[in-house]
Design a protein around this motif. Structure first.
Motif, PDB file in Angstrom:
ATOM      1  N   SER A   1       0.860  -1.189   0.000  1.00 44.19           N
ATOM      2  CA  SER A   1       0.000   0.000   0.000  1.00 44.19           C
ATOM      3  C   SER A   1       0.895   1.237   0.000  1.00 44.19           C
ATOM      4  O   SER A   1       2.098   1.136   0.258  1.00 44.19           O
ATOM      5  N   GLY A   2       0.271   2.382  -0.263  1.00 41.70           N
ATOM      6  CA  GLY A   2       1.017   3.637  -0.181  1.00 41.70           C
ATOM      7  C   GLY A   2       1.551   3.846   1.221  1.00 41.70           C
ATOM      8  O   GLY A   2       2.686   4.301   1.410  1.00 41.70           O
ATOM      9  N   LEU A   3       0.735   3.507   2.215  1.00 41.10           N
ATOM     10  CA  LEU A   3       1.189   3.698   3.592  1.00 41.10           C
ATOM     11  C   LEU A   3       2.330   2.767   3.961  1.00 41.10           C
ATOM     12  O   LEU A   3       3.221   3.149   4.720  1.00 41.10           O
TER      13      LEU A   3
ATOM     14  N   ILE B   1       5.319   4.530   2.670  1.00 40.23           N
ATOM     15  CA  ILE B   1       5.693   5.639   3.563  1.00 40.23           C
ATOM     16  C   ILE B   1       6.364   5.084   4.818  1.00 40.23           C
ATOM     17  O   ILE B   1       7.406   5.568   5.264  1.00 40.23           O
TER      18      ILE B   1
ATOM     19  N   TYR C   1      -1.366  14.231   4.045  1.00 43.96           N
ATOM     20  CA  TYR C   1      -2.354  13.153   3.901  1.00 43.96           C
ATOM     21  C   TYR C   1      -2.697  12.579   5.289  1.00 43.96           C
ATOM     22  O   TYR C   1      -1.793  12.300   6.093  1.00 43.96           O
TER      23      TYR C   1
ATOM     24  N   GLU D   1       4.279  16.868   0.283  1.00 43.38           N
ATOM     25  CA  GLU D   1       3.362  16.411  -0.764  1.00 43.38           C
ATOM     26  C   GLU D   1       3.140  17.644  -1.612  1.00 43.38           C
ATOM     27  O   GLU D   1       2.942  18.733  -1.083  1.00 43.38           O
TER      28      GLU D   1
ATOM     29  N   ASP E   1       5.991  12.974  -1.649  1.00 43.35           N
ATOM     30  CA  ASP E   1       4.858  12.107  -1.979  1.00 43.35           C
ATOM     31  C   ASP E   1       4.292  12.638  -3.297  1.00 43.35           C
ATOM     32  O   ASP E   1       3.672  13.703  -3.336  1.00 43.35           O
TER      33      ASP E   1
ATOM     34  N   THR F   1       2.076  11.294  -5.311  1.00 46.13           N
ATOM     35  CA  THR F   1       0.839  10.606  -5.676  1.00 46.13           C
ATOM     36  C   THR F   1      -0.073  11.459  -6.562  1.00 46.13           C
ATOM     37  O   THR F   1      -0.607  10.978  -7.562  1.00 46.13           O
ATOM     38  N   PHE F   2      -0.276  12.731  -6.184  1.00 45.58           N
ATOM     39  CA  PHE F   2      -1.257  13.558  -6.900  1.00 45.58           C
ATOM     40  C   PHE F   2      -0.800  13.944  -8.300  1.00 45.58           C
ATOM     41  O   PHE F   2      -1.619  14.112  -9.187  1.00 45.58           O
TER      42      PHE F   2
ATOM     43  N   SER G   1       1.249   6.511  -3.587  1.00 43.95           N
ATOM     44  CA  SER G   1       0.187   5.551  -3.429  1.00 43.95           C
ATOM     45  C   SER G   1      -0.165   5.151  -4.859  1.00 43.95           C
ATOM     46  O   SER G   1      -0.809   5.908  -5.583  1.00 43.95           O
TER      47      SER G   1
ATOM     48  N   THR H   1      -2.155   3.121  -5.690  1.00 46.72           N
ATOM     49  CA  THR H   1      -3.608   2.929  -5.667  1.00 46.72           C
ATOM     50  C   THR H   1      -4.300   3.980  -6.546  1.00 46.72           C
ATOM     51  O   THR H   1      -5.393   3.747  -7.063  1.00 46.72           O
ATOM     52  N   LYS H   2      -3.661   5.129  -6.699  1.00 47.77           N
ATOM     53  CA  LYS H   2      -4.289   6.289  -7.350  1.00 47.77           C
ATOM     54  C   LYS H   2      -3.944   6.305  -8.847  1.00 47.77           C
ATOM     55  O   LYS H   2      -4.360   5.413  -9.553  1.00 47.77           O
TER      56      LYS H   2
ATOM     57  N   ILE I   1      -4.761  -1.810  -4.252  1.00 42.77           N
ATOM     58  CA  ILE I   1      -4.049  -0.996  -3.265  1.00 42.77           C
ATOM     59  C   ILE I   1      -2.564  -1.314  -3.422  1.00 42.77           C
ATOM     60  O   ILE I   1      -2.182  -2.494  -3.397  1.00 42.77           O
ATOM     61  N   ALA I   2      -1.750  -0.280  -3.613  1.00 40.70           N
ATOM     62  CA  ALA I   2      -0.314  -0.512  -3.796  1.00 40.70           C
ATOM     63  C   ALA I   2       0.461   0.759  -3.508  1.00 40.70           C
ATOM     64  O   ALA I   2      -0.095   1.865  -3.535  1.00 40.70           O
TER      65      ALA I   2
HETATM   66  C1  LIG Z   1      -3.914   7.493  -0.750  1.00 45.35           C
HETATM   67  C2  LIG Z   1      -2.689   8.242  -0.392  1.00 45.35           C
HETATM   68  C3  LIG Z   1      -1.713   7.658   0.421  1.00 45.35           C
HETATM   69  C4  LIG Z   1      -1.880   6.290   1.043  1.00 45.35           C
HETATM   70  O1  LIG Z   1      -1.882   5.289   0.101  1.00 45.35           O
HETATM   71  P1  LIG Z   1      -2.648   3.870   0.292  1.00 45.35           P
HETATM   72  O2  LIG Z   1      -2.362   3.204  -0.990  1.00 45.35           O
HETATM   73  O3  LIG Z   1      -4.086   4.192   0.525  1.00 45.35           O
HETATM   74  O4  LIG Z   1      -2.036   3.215   1.483  1.00 45.35           O
HETATM   75  C5  LIG Z   1      -0.566   8.398   0.671  1.00 45.35           C
HETATM   76  N1  LIG Z   1      -0.403   9.628   0.176  1.00 45.35           N
HETATM   77  C6  LIG Z   1      -1.327  10.228  -0.592  1.00 45.35           C
HETATM   78  C7  LIG Z   1      -1.077  11.602  -1.104  1.00 45.35           C
HETATM   79  C8  LIG Z   1      -2.507   9.553  -0.896  1.00 45.35           C
HETATM   80  O5  LIG Z   1      -3.430  10.155  -1.644  1.00 45.35           O
END
Ligand SMILES: *Cc1c(COP(=O)(O)O)cnc(C)c1O
Length: 400
Positions: free
Chosen positions: A72-74, A77, A97, A140, A169, A171-172, A191, A193-194, A203-204
């Motif tokens: 997962s993203g967490l 982290i 986050y 982030e 981070d 992710t966005f 993450s 996942t996004k 979930i990754a």
């Molecule tokens: C969703 C998210 C996470 C956590 O990721 P998971 O895959 O849900 O564990 C971390 N940072 C940001 C910016 C996120 O949007």
């Protein structure tokens, strides 16, 4: 080579069979010819060829030297924080986050790692907040959900001069829009996942390190702690990455149109989208990223939780759900959902108002999305009308 071409061709053909898609190696162990004599793999927690393909791809996309994939993203982290030891300090973005805040506060403070939060959009703040114990700066950009932008290159300079690591981070933005390692960051986390996965079906998480030695430390933590990404999920992320560039391009186009529509809407008090000229960090966003992403947040003029709940329960295409970055549009009410674990006062300080609504703008036709948002506004208007004639109490009684 263009970004899109690079992304598509970062995915290797199988050297064994020529398969154009990466095979899923669904196995726990690998047969050895003699003790320690193997074909590069011995046990699937330590290494799996499908996961390894993803790790190579993401390292290439982020222009780092080592990629590491997590469950997962967490978990990604968490692996980065495990580089630290008791007594070390983290300097983190205040608009962080919610899950990262929970991990830092409720897990790592117990182990003597403390976190200071600052508004990292101001580089001077970052410089001033660094102490001799600061080992890691965590940002982030864009942030969640107010889409604040921090200057990665400037903060990287601060980190270097103060002898600490900078982790972004990403992710966005995703590597389709922004590559923090090329701007001086040491580590990128996602993450997956996004946007990397992109289809709301897994979930990754991933970590990419600029430097091989640092990357190897994270690989060691991955194997030692064990929160690896499974082969099938690794394959799904690879499949998502194939269309990353195309998807993100359209997310940006749709989100820009939605943000402009919201900005002129009479029921809206404020819109957060880095692609709007009115956004406080528009210039730096334009400078360090190729686009502004697919997430848009806004605050209603009727800044109450009640109004936000009316809005988010009356759209049809925008589904009420946590998460973002998928093909289908989603919306959420952070005060009640993603940011619930952040104390109310801290949440408001970070700009997450009671009525703030976050949209993950998907890949539908933009006209349909705008019509759908009108349904949310109609519901808010009805609520406002009830308040105006003094029937709010009755309305609350029937529940919303
Ligand atoms: C969703 C998210 C996470 C956590 O990721 P998971 O895959 O849900 O564990 C971390 N940072 C940001 C910016 C996120 O949007």
């Amino acid at each position: 080579m263009s970004n899109a071409t690079q992304i598509i061709h970062s995915i290797p053909t199988d050297p064994l069979t020529g398969a154009i898609a990466v095979p899923i190696y669904q196995t726990s162990t690998f047969v050895q010819e003699a003790p320690g004599v193997n074909k590069g793999y011995d046990y699937a927690r330590s290494g799996n060829p499908t996961r390894a393909a993803l790790e190579t791809i993401i390292a290439e996309l982020e222009e780092g030297s080592v990629g590491v994939a997590f469950a997962s993203g967490l978990a990604a982290i968490d692996a980065v924080i495990k580089l630290l030891k008791s007594g070390d300090e983290i300097l983190a973005v205040d608009d962080i986050y919610g899950g990262a805040f929970r991990l830092f506060t409720h897990i790592y403070e117990k182990f003597g790692i403390t976190v200071n939060y600052v508004d990292t959009t101001n580089v001077e703040n970052v410089f001033n907040a660094v102490t001799p114990k600061t080992k890691l700066i965590w940002i982030e950009t864009p942030t969640n959900p107010t889409l604040k932008i921090s200057d990665i290159a400037a903060i990287a300079k601060v980190a270097k001069s103060q002898g600490c690591l900078l982790c972004v981070d990403n992710t966005f933005a995703s590597p389709a829009l922004q590559k923090p390692l090329t701007l001086g960051a040491d580590i990128v986390v996602h993450s997956a996942t996004k946007y990397l996965g992109g289809h709301s079906d897994l979930i990754a998480g991933v970590v990419v390190a600029k430097d091989k030695e640092l990357g190897d430390k994270i690989k060691f933590i991955q194997n030692a702690s064990g929160a690896i990404l499974a082969p099938f999920d690794s394959w799904l992320v690879i499949r998502g990455i194939e269309t990353l560039s195309l998807r993100v391009k359209q997310h940006c186009i749709n989100a820009q149109a939605v943000a402009e529509y919201l900005e002129q809407h009479p029921a809206v008090d404020k819109v957060y989208y880095p692609g709007l000229k009115s956004h406080i960090n528009h210039d730096i966003a334009k400078q360090q990223a190729k686009g502004f992403g697919g997430v848009v947040s806004f605050i209603l003029k009727n800044d109450t939780e009640e109004a936000a709940v009316q809005f988010v329960t009356n759209t049809k295409l925008f589904k009420l759900a946590e998460s973002l970055g998928g093909v289908k549009s989603l919306l959420c009410h952070p005060a009640n959902m993603t940011h619930k674990s952040i104390p109310a006062e801290k949440r408001k300080d970070a700009g997450v108002a009671d009525s703030l609504i976050r949209l993950s703008v998907g890949l539908e036709e933009v006209e349909d999305l705008l019509n759908d948002l009108e349904k949310g506004f109609d519901a808010v208007e009805k609520l406002n009308a009830l308040i105006a004639i003094g029937q709010k109490k009755d309305f609350q009684k029937i529940g919303y």
